[in-house]
Design a protein around this motif. Structure first.
Motif, PDB file in Angstrom:
ATOM      1  N   LEU A  97       0.717  -1.292  -0.422  1.00  0.00           N
ATOM      2  CA  LEU A  97      -0.143   0.314  -0.438  1.00  0.00           C
ATOM      3  C   LEU A  97       1.224   1.350   0.670  1.00  0.00           C
ATOM      4  CD1 LEU A  97      -2.921  -0.812   2.886  1.00  0.00           C
ATOM      5  CD2 LEU A  97      -3.236   0.040  -0.139  1.00  0.00           C
ATOM      6  N   ALA A  98       2.205   1.223   1.069  1.00  0.00           N
ATOM      7  CA  ALA A  98       2.800   2.007   1.018  1.00  0.00           C
ATOM      8  C   ALA A  98       3.904   2.418  -0.212  1.00  0.00           C
ATOM      9  CB  ALA A  98       4.233   2.105   1.404  1.00  0.00           C
ATOM     10  N   ALA A  99       4.111   1.306  -1.710  1.00  0.00           N
ATOM     11  CA  ALA A  99       4.315   1.471  -2.683  1.00  0.00           C
ATOM     12  C   ALA A  99       3.762   1.988  -2.921  1.00  0.00           C
ATOM     13  CB  ALA A  99       5.366  -0.069  -2.516  1.00  0.00           C
ATOM     14  N   ALA A 100       2.449   1.408  -3.362  1.00  0.00           N
ATOM     15  CA  ALA A 100       1.435   2.246  -4.489  1.00  0.00           C
ATOM     16  C   ALA A 100       1.521   3.792  -4.579  1.00  0.00           C
ATOM     17  CB  ALA A 100       0.303   1.732  -4.277  1.00  0.00           C
ATOM     18  N   PHE A 101       1.431   4.260  -2.738  1.00  0.00           N
ATOM     19  CA  PHE A 101       1.263   5.843  -3.258  1.00  0.00           C
ATOM     20  C   PHE A 101       2.143   6.524  -2.636  1.00  0.00           C
ATOM     21  CE2 PHE A 101       1.749   8.708   0.808  1.00  0.00           C
ATOM     22  CZ  PHE A 101       0.497   9.470   0.428  1.00  0.00           C
ATOM     23  N   VAL A 164      -0.987  -0.499  -9.560  1.00  0.00           N
ATOM     24  CA  VAL A 164      -2.237   0.806  -9.263  1.00  0.00           C
ATOM     25  C   VAL A 164      -1.582   2.166  -8.768  1.00  0.00           C
ATOM     26  CG1 VAL A 164      -3.157   0.621  -7.133  1.00  0.00           C
ATOM     27  CG2 VAL A 164      -3.293  -1.340  -8.644  1.00  0.00           C
ATOM     28  N   GLY A 165      -0.165   2.249  -8.182  1.00  0.00           N
ATOM     29  CA  GLY A 165       0.186   3.276  -8.247  1.00  0.00           C
ATOM     30  C   GLY A 165       0.338   4.410  -9.228  1.00  0.00           C
ATOM     31  N   ILE A 166       0.828   4.009 -10.365  1.00  0.00           N
ATOM     32  CA  ILE A 166       0.338   4.792 -11.516  1.00  0.00           C
ATOM     33  C   ILE A 166      -0.771   5.179 -12.334  1.00  0.00           C
ATOM     34  CG2 ILE A 166       1.335   4.310 -14.227  1.00  0.00           C
ATOM     35  CD1 ILE A 166       3.750   2.561 -13.326  1.00  0.00           C
ATOM     36  N   ALA A 167      -1.731   4.008 -12.228  1.00  0.00           N
ATOM     37  CA  ALA A 167      -2.822   4.404 -12.788  1.00  0.00           C
ATOM     38  C   ALA A 167      -3.593   5.406 -11.881  1.00  0.00           C
ATOM     39  CB  ALA A 167      -3.447   3.017 -12.225  1.00  0.00           C
ATOM     40  N   GLN A 168      -4.109   5.430 -10.610  1.00  0.00           N
ATOM     41  CA  GLN A 168      -4.150   6.335 -10.016  1.00  0.00           C
ATOM     42  C   GLN A 168      -3.443   8.198 -10.609  1.00  0.00           C
ATOM     43  OE1 GLN A 168      -5.140   5.799  -5.770  1.00  0.00           O
ATOM     44  NE2 GLN A 168      -2.619   5.879  -5.251  1.00  0.00           N
ATOM     45  N   PHE A 203      -9.627   1.011  -3.377  1.00  0.00           N
ATOM     46  CA  PHE A 203     -10.136   1.763  -1.987  1.00  0.00           C
ATOM     47  C   PHE A 203      -8.927   1.853  -1.151  1.00  0.00           C
ATOM     48  CE2 PHE A 203     -14.913   0.467  -2.479  1.00  0.00           C
ATOM     49  CZ  PHE A 203     -14.213   0.844  -4.189  1.00  0.00           C
ATOM     50  N   LEU A 204      -7.836   1.446  -0.290  1.00  0.00           N
ATOM     51  CA  LEU A 204      -7.755   0.925   0.586  1.00  0.00           C
ATOM     52  C   LEU A 204      -6.886   2.029   0.190  1.00  0.00           C
ATOM     53  CD1 LEU A 204      -7.214  -2.093   2.828  1.00  0.00           C
ATOM     54  CD2 LEU A 204      -8.202  -0.419   2.926  1.00  0.00           C
ATOM     55  N   VAL A 205      -5.983   2.277  -0.890  1.00  0.00           N
ATOM     56  CA  VAL A 205      -4.968   2.648  -1.661  1.00  0.00           C
ATOM     57  C   VAL A 205      -5.101   4.279  -1.511  1.00  0.00           C
ATOM     58  CG1 VAL A 205      -4.745   2.227  -4.436  1.00  0.00           C
ATOM     59  CG2 VAL A 205      -2.288   2.866  -2.730  1.00  0.00           C
ATOM     60  N   PRO A 208      -5.222   7.466   2.141  1.00  0.00           N
ATOM     61  CA  PRO A 208      -4.126   7.984   1.732  1.00  0.00           C
ATOM     62  C   PRO A 208      -3.881   9.307   0.435  1.00  0.00           C
ATOM     63  CG  PRO A 208      -2.926   6.015   1.176  1.00  0.00           C
ATOM     64  CD  PRO A 208      -4.436   6.296   1.587  1.00  0.00           C
ATOM     65  N   THR A 209      -4.209   8.709  -0.574  1.00  0.00           N
ATOM     66  CA  THR A 209      -4.346   9.542  -1.348  1.00  0.00           C
ATOM     67  C   THR A 209      -4.419  10.547  -1.702  1.00  0.00           C
ATOM     68  OG1 THR A 209      -3.838   7.111  -2.842  1.00  0.00           O
ATOM     69  CG2 THR A 209      -4.140   9.571  -3.887  1.00  0.00           C
ATOM     70  N   MET A 210      -6.252  10.191  -1.469  1.00  0.00           N
ATOM     71  CA  MET A 210      -6.748  11.691  -1.247  1.00  0.00           C
ATOM     72  C   MET A 210      -7.102  12.897   0.022  1.00  0.00           C
ATOM     73  SD  MET A 210      -7.669  11.632  -4.403  1.00  0.00           S
ATOM     74  CE  MET A 210      -9.098  12.719  -3.901  1.00  0.00           C
ATOM     75  N   PHE A 211      -6.671  11.835   0.951  1.00  0.00           N
ATOM     76  CA  PHE A 211      -6.165  12.742   2.423  1.00  0.00           C
ATOM     77  C   PHE A 211      -4.740  13.390   2.149  1.00  0.00           C
ATOM     78  CE2 PHE A 211      -8.889   9.852   5.331  1.00  0.00           C
ATOM     79  CZ  PHE A 211      -9.704  10.553   4.922  1.00  0.00           C
ATOM     80  N   ALA A 212      -3.882  13.283   0.990  1.00  0.00           N
ATOM     81  CA  ALA A 212      -2.433  14.156   1.180  1.00  0.00           C
ATOM     82  C   ALA A 212      -2.299  14.907   0.019  1.00  0.00           C
ATOM     83  CB  ALA A 212      -1.714  12.867   0.053  1.00  0.00           C
TER      84      ALA A 212
END
Length: 284
Positions: A97-101, A164-168, A203-205, A208-212
């Motif tokens: 999760l941290a890596a994706a974020f 997933v990180g790239i896709a975001q 959803f979990l990743v 932190p993405t949206m809060f950041a």
């Protein structure tokens, strides 16, 4: 229409569309043509309201992961496939999760520094809706074939996490793509054949993405003095509306995907995209 009612409607639209794979940004950009343009802080904040709903829904899951991460307890809850996670597995999941974020954060800052602005014309949004629908059908088709051959795989690999990180970021750059659709179906194409597992990780990743993103935008607005011009009452109304409707929408979606594919959402994207192309041929 009063400004508060318009804000309420935008919050409801955001809450319904943020986690359904139909593009919240695309719907908001279209809705703002009738309900009035909003600030970046407003749009990011109501997305955070939707993310808050996910925190509430997954609160036990998040707690279990945290406890497993620090090595407390014999189990860190259960995976989407219903299997118990050991503390070691919980740590591995949390690192992914941290890596994706991290990938999203780094690439997102690069995009921001380059001065990229979201296109606000209807035509690219419409095409993104249509192409996204094709992407969804293809991803589920290949995931189903892989599951029939190798069995259902709920595990999240490092490849899945990075993609997933790239896709975001891609979803953020191209309105109409849908962050949830991009991340869920990247996970399915990259080897996670379980819809539940792919959806949960996406959803979990997003938490932190949206809060950041909200915190980053808030600091920027405060720094340049725009906060003084923000309608905080309207923002609060939209935030609460987004959180409540997102809670209902996510609960429904998690139940729906237990026995249904995402085909209905792909059809909706086709219909909406085609209607926009036909009704607004100039893209204005």
């Amino acid at each position: 229409m009063t400004d508060l009612l318009a804000a309420l409607l935008l919050g409801i639209i955001e809450g319904i569309t943020e986690f359904l794979p139909i593009s919240s940004t695309g719907h908001l950009l279209i809705a703002e043509r009738w309900l009035g343009h909003r600030s970046d802080l407003f749009n990011i904040s109501i997305q955070a309201g939707a993310i808050l709903a996910v925190v509430l829904i997954y609160r036990q899951r998040l707690w279990d992961l945290a406890m497993g991460f620090i090595g407390r307890g014999a189990s860190a809850g259960h995976s989407p496939a219903g299997m118990a996670l050991t503390p070691a597995q919980a740590r591995d999941y949390a690192f992914k999760l941290a890596a994706a974020f991290g990938v999203t954060a780094v690439l997102g800052i690069v995009v921001k520094k380059l001065g990229f602005e979201l296109p606000d014309q209807v035509t690219p949004i419409a095409w993104a809706l249509v192409l996204g629908g094709l992407w969804m059908i293809a991803a589920e088709h290949f995931a189903a074939k892989r599951a029939a051959k190798l069995g259902e795989r709920a595990a999240i690999t490092w490849t899945v996490a990075i993609l997933v990180g790239i896709a975001q970021v891609v979803a953020g750059v191209f309105p109409g793509t849908s962050r949830s659709a991009a991340t869920i179906f990247v996970a399915l194409l990259a080897g996670t054949t379980s819809r539940a597992a792919a959806t949960e990780f996406a959803f979990l990743v997003g938490i932190p993405t949206m809060f950041a993103a909200t915190a980053y935008e808030l600091m920027d607005v405060i720094g340049n003095g725009q906060a003084a011009h923000e309608d905080w009452t309207a923002l609060a109304v939209a935030f609460v509306a987004s959180a409540i409707t997102a809670f209902v929408a996510v609960k429904w979606l998690l139940h729906y995907i237990q026995s249904h594919r995402f085909t209905a959402f792909a059809i909706y994207r086709f219909v909406l995209g085609a209607a926009l192309l036909l009704l607004v041929p100039t893209g204005s």
